[in-house]
Motif scaffolding. Structure first.
Motif, short mmCIF file in Angstrom:
data_model
loop_
_atom_site.label_atom_id
_atom_site.label_comp_id
_atom_site.label_asym_id
_atom_site.label_seq_id
_atom_site.Cartn_x
_atom_site.Cartn_y
_atom_site.Cartn_z
N ILE A 1 0.85 -1.19 0.00
CA ILE A 1 0.00 0.00 0.00
C ILE A 1 0.89 1.24 0.00
O ILE A 1 1.79 1.37 0.83
N LEU B 1 -2.96 -2.86 8.25
CA LEU B 1 -2.34 -3.28 6.99
C LEU B 1 -1.42 -4.47 7.21
O LEU B 1 -1.38 -5.39 6.39
N TYR C 1 -0.64 -7.40 3.76
CA TYR C 1 0.13 -6.64 2.78
C TYR C 1 1.63 -6.80 3.05
O TYR C 1 2.05 -6.98 4.19
N TRP D 1 -8.92 -0.74 1.52
CA TRP D 1 -7.77 -1.61 1.78
C TRP D 1 -8.22 -3.01 2.19
O TRP D 1 -7.63 -4.00 1.77
#
Length: 295
Positions: free
Chosen positions: A14, A37, A42, A282
């Motif tokens: 990201i 995240l 990720y 996200w």
């Protein structure tokens, strides 16, 4: 067998300029966001814009597994010896999870901008000359043209190109060779109303179309001045963005990977606000891209 780049950066990251808030009150929200995240699976957080290394510290402290990279730190704004010293400290404190992303930024943003390629070489030399240097494996370069891409392969882990097409990714892979990291940024608008998605994309792109580093690169790729009018032609938007639902984003990611990308740094636009944390988007992308959550 997974490559070292796969292990360090993951396939999907990201990119966000909202991850280095200017106000102290925003640090708590950012810390919670980057922790999520990390848990979503990720591979890398790219702190977009031009963050300072002071702003990297709370992001590293709020995460446990994910790689944290600057995307990018401008070489005109930070002296190399001080950067090397602070980067070494962050690498130690993060068990090696920090990567220093460096770039020459743009002439309109920096009054000292001159001889960008030579300035980057000199900056890398300065990073190498200190007692505790930033290792080549611990840095990447924001590279667009052939000379800077070659330098990225020779003097860093690889390249982090911004605002590029899948075709550029194929050319960059050829310039870098097979082993260097290639981690382009790809901007996403999750909106099935294509007209609205284009409006959001043009709101972001219009600023970049005033910067010669980007427009010259796009001209090399076969676009014309007419593609830069009114915030960008439809064909330019289609080449630079992933516009639509999560399935569309997944297909666009596959295009870049097929062209030679090791990693995609996804920048999600939500409405016309680039400074917010688009947590819902996200989460949607993590599921659609089948990321493996972390405990």
């Amino acid at each position: 067998m997974p490559s070292d780049n796969d292990a360090r950066f993951g396939r999907i990251g990201i990119w966000s300029s909202a991850l280095h808030p200017s106000e102290p009150a925003g640090v708590e929200a950012v810390s919670a966001a980057v922790a999520e995240l990390d848990s979503l699976g990720y591979g890398t957080i790219w702190m977009g814009g031009s963050p300072s290394l002071d702003q990297v510290v709370p992001v590293v402290e709020a995460t446990r597994h994910i790689t944290v990279a600057t995307g990018i730190l401008s070489i005109w704004d930070h002296q190399a010896p001080a950067v090397a010293e602070q980067a070494a400290r962050i690498r130690r404190d993060s068990a090696g999870r920090f990567v220093l992303g460096l770039g020459v930024s743009h002439s309109g943003f920096n009054p000292n901008y001159a001889r960008p390629y030579s300035a980057m070489v000199e900056y890398l030399d300065a990073l190498d000359a200190v007692a505790d240097p930033v290792p080549a494996s611990g840095r990447v370069l924001a590279a667009l043209g052939p000379k800077m891409l070659k330098l990225a392969a020779e003097r860093s882990a690889g390249a982090h190109p911004y605002l590029v097409t899948a075709e550029h990714t194929a050319e960059a892979r050829a310039a870098l060779g097979p082993d260097a990291l290639l981690a382009p940024e790809l901007t996403v608008v999750l909106d099935t109303d294509l007209d609205q998605a284009r409006t959001v994309a043009r709101g972001m792109l219009s600023m970049y179309l005033q910067l010669p580093n980007y427009t010259n690169n796009l001209l090399r790729l076969g676009f014309t001045e007419s593609d830069f009018a009114d915030g960008g032609s439809d064909r330019l938007l289609a080449a630079l963005f992933a516009l639509g639902d999560a399935g569309t984003v997944r297909a666009r990611v596959d295009e870049y990977v097929a062209a030679g990308a090791d990693h995609l740094a996804l920048q999600v636009l939500s409405g016309d606000r680039r400074t917010e944390l688009p947590l819902a988007e996200w989460r949607t992308l993590a599921e659609a891209l089948e990321l493996t959550p972390r405990a």
